[in-house]
Scaffold this active site. Structure first.
Site, PDB file in Angstrom:
ATOM      1  N   ASP A  50      62.230  18.099  13.234  1.00 46.52           N
ATOM      2  CA  ASP A  50      62.246  18.885  11.997  1.00 46.52           C
ATOM      3  C   ASP A  50      62.877  20.261  12.228  1.00 46.52           C
ATOM      4  OD1 ASP A  50      61.642  19.864   9.519  1.00 46.52           O
ATOM      5  OD2 ASP A  50      59.492  19.428   9.610  1.00 46.52           O
ATOM      6  N   ASP A  69      60.899  18.646   0.771  1.00 48.55           N
ATOM      7  CA  ASP A  69      59.639  17.897   0.860  1.00 48.55           C
ATOM      8  C   ASP A  69      59.222  17.297  -0.490  1.00 48.55           C
ATOM      9  OD1 ASP A  69      59.735  18.875   3.374  1.00 48.55           O
ATOM     10  OD2 ASP A  69      57.734  19.771   3.351  1.00 48.55           O
TER      11      ASP A  69
HETATM   12  C1  GLA Z   1      58.420  20.178   6.952  1.00 46.67           C
HETATM   13  C2  GLA Z   1      58.742  18.695   6.773  1.00 46.67           C
HETATM   14  C3  GLA Z   1      57.486  17.968   6.337  1.00 46.67           C
HETATM   15  C4  GLA Z   1      56.398  18.155   7.387  1.00 46.67           C
HETATM   16  C5  GLA Z   1      56.145  19.636   7.606  1.00 46.67           C
HETATM   17  C6  GLA Z   1      55.202  19.881   8.780  1.00 46.67           C
HETATM   18  O1  GLA Z   1      58.089  20.791   5.757  1.00 46.67           O
HETATM   19  O2  GLA Z   1      59.770  18.522   5.836  1.00 46.67           O
HETATM   20  O3  GLA Z   1      57.758  16.596   6.154  1.00 46.67           O
HETATM   21  O4  GLA Z   1      56.803  17.534   8.572  1.00 46.67           O
HETATM   22  O5  GLA Z   1      57.352  20.336   7.885  1.00 46.67           O
HETATM   23  O6  GLA Z   1      55.037  21.216   9.066  1.00 46.67           O
END
Ligand code: GLA
Length: 510
Positions: free
Chosen positions: A274, A334
């Site tokens: 990520d 997200d």
């Molecule tokens: C980001 C990702 C999410 C999750 C969070 C965890 O926002 O896009 O899917 O993994 O981090 O902190």
């Protein structure tokens, strides 16, 4: 010399001056309520105490020029620029990498900043002192871009479960074991959901040799992997190419090869990587080089590990994701458990369709089915759209407590078969009014078709056989939600679709 009059004169002059000053202050206080306080300077913003015992904090270095603000956010994850405005006491700051939503909002009052980070973490910041220091993160250039060969995994979109959507920071070993058991007992595993993925907040600290250890929520990662493997499941884990993850835990920056080896030694089968704090370390033009570094590191472990890129679709990732060894890549921000968010994510993924195929998938984010903020009709649409677009199916709900409706949606074998079709085509929509029709060609020559009603009331949907790109006349058609065969008459099939519902058929030709 008349001392009295002189003193009086001085007093009178001083009094007049004071009056002028007070009037000036009153004027400024009306024109600018923050008068008397300045936001310019360095602020210490306390963060949370992480599960690994670390106390997080940020330094906010701000400069006010009229109502404009410029500055920098510094954290353990690196630093990035912010710009914004102040009006009266209220200020808003936008991060250089996201101009849509403010990164910080707040008010200046009594020499403190009362605010909110990323819309959810509230804080009271005080002026920083020289003692408030962050570790220096020295820049490590990523290696030149090289091709990482395909790892042979994810021939169909990965299926499993991920902890983030429902449990976020409340994930621990016991929960993962219980979810694993429930994956088996509910039939999820046998339906294909085999990856059990731990998302952010598992990370501890590094030992003296730089090895990353889990925090106390995960006392025995290898034991957990064994537990899952013994049940026919696989373990997924999470990290970031920056110094810190999105939840501020230690990440893989400068430790890529070492972390890949650690994950392999635990028996990890899937890595979600990520971008997060890499925003402060690298430029977006370096995305490919940075992801390739971990792709290469995973390849070097010799263990088959699905590589999931999570960088929200930046830099046209669909055009190079597979060249860095990626098996799937996020195409959007997200997802949230809401109709608008779910639809927004799937629509954003439309331009990426030509890049989906066996081994490499566009990922509109994990499922929210069963998390409670959409209706079951909407969740059926969620599942239908993810299947029609060959999206990874990573459940994000509490598998231990599923309603019958949630089970029927997640375990719908006919819809799963559309998602998992070996041809690996991603459907794109054709819109007519409130109805959107998605057609996905399947390996056996048949097609899956979904008509989604985006409107506020029920609509009559008509599917024309001539639009289905079938070679020949309709031989067989089945409604994948009612599980009943349906008949095309005069080359068409018609049915009512409720608001936010989906009519989904599998149609084959003679
Ligand atoms: C980001 C990702 C999410 C999750 C969070 C965890 O926002 O896009 O899917 O993994 O981090 O902190």
């Amino acid at each position: 010399m008349d001392m009295r009059s002189k003193t009086n004169g001085r007093f009178t002059a001083g009094y007049k001056g004071l009056r002028r000053l007070l009037a000036l202050m009153a004027f400024f206080a009306v024109m600018c309520p923050a008068f008397g306080q300045s936001i310019t300077g360095r602020w210490y913003v306390p963060g949370r105490t992480l599960d690994n015992g670390e106390h997080q904090f940020y330094l906010l270095d701000l400069k006010q020029d009229g109502s404009n603000l410029t500055g920098k956010v510094e954290s353990e994850g690196g630093s990035f620029d912010v710009t914004g405005t102040i009006s009266g006491n209220h200020f808003e700051l936008f991060a250089s990498f996201n101009s849509k939503r403010p990164f910080v909002t707040g008010d200046l009052s009594d020499g403190h900043l009362n605010g909110t980070f990323r819309g959810n973490h509230t804080f009271t910041a005080r002026p920083a002192t020289d003692a408030d220091k962050l570790p220096t993160v020295s820049y490590i250039a990523p290696p030149p871009v090289r091709f990482v060969p395909y790892n042979g995994l994810a021939k169909t979109p990965p299926m499993g479960w991920n902890s983030w959507n429902l449990f976020a920071g409340k994930v621990n070993e016991e929960l993962v074991k219980q979810i694993a058991d429930a994956m088996v007992s509910s039939g999820m595993r046998d339906a294909g959901y085999i990856y059990v993925n731990i998302d952010d907040t598992w990370e501890g600290t590094r030992d003296a040799d730089g090895n990353l250890r889990p925090n106390s929520k995960f006392p025995d990662m290898k034991g957990l992997a064994d537990y899952l493997h013994a049940r026919g499941l696989k373990l997924g884990i999470y990290s970031s190419p920056g110094p810190r993850t999105c939840a501020s835990y230690p990440a893989s920056y400068g430790h890529e090869a070492q972390d890949a080896k650690t994950f392999a030694s635990w028996g990890v089968d899937y890595l979600k990587y990520d971008w997060c704090s890499a925003h402060g370390t690298y430029k977006n033009s370096q995305l490919q080089a940075v992801y390739q570094k971990m792709g290469k590191a995973l390849e070097s472990t010799g263990r088959p590990i699905v590589f999931s890129l999570c960088e929200y679709g930046m830099g046209d990732v669909q055009t190079w994701g597979k060249d860095v060894g990626g098996n799937l890549w996020r195409t959007t921000g997200d997802i949230r458990d809401s109709w608008d968010s779910m639809i927004d994510n799937i629509e954003k993924q439309v331009p990426t369709a030509p890049y989906a195929g066996p081994g490499h998938w566009n990922d509109p984010d994990m499922l929210e089915i069963g998390n409670g903020h959409m209706t079951d009709t909407e969740y059926r649409t969620h599942m239908s759209l993810w299947a029609l677009t060959a999206a990874p199916l990573l459940a994000g709900n509490d598998i231990r407590n599923m309603s019958d409706a949630t089970k029927a949606i997640l375990l719908n074998k006919d819809v799963i078969a559309v998602d998992q079709d070996s041809l690996g085509k991603q459907a794109v929509p054709i819109r007519q009014g409130d109805l959107e029709t998605w057609i996905k060609p399947l390996a056996d020559g048949s097609v899956a078709v979904g008509v989604v009603n985006l409107g506020p009331s029920a609509e009559q949907a008509t599917i024309l056989a001539s639009n289905l790109r079938l070679n020949g006349k309709v031989k067989h058609a089945r409604d994948l939600w009612t599980h009943e065969d349906v008949k095309f008459k005069n080359g068409e099939y018609s049915a009512e679709v409720p608001s936010h519902g989906t009519l989904m058929l599998r149609v084959s030709a003679k």
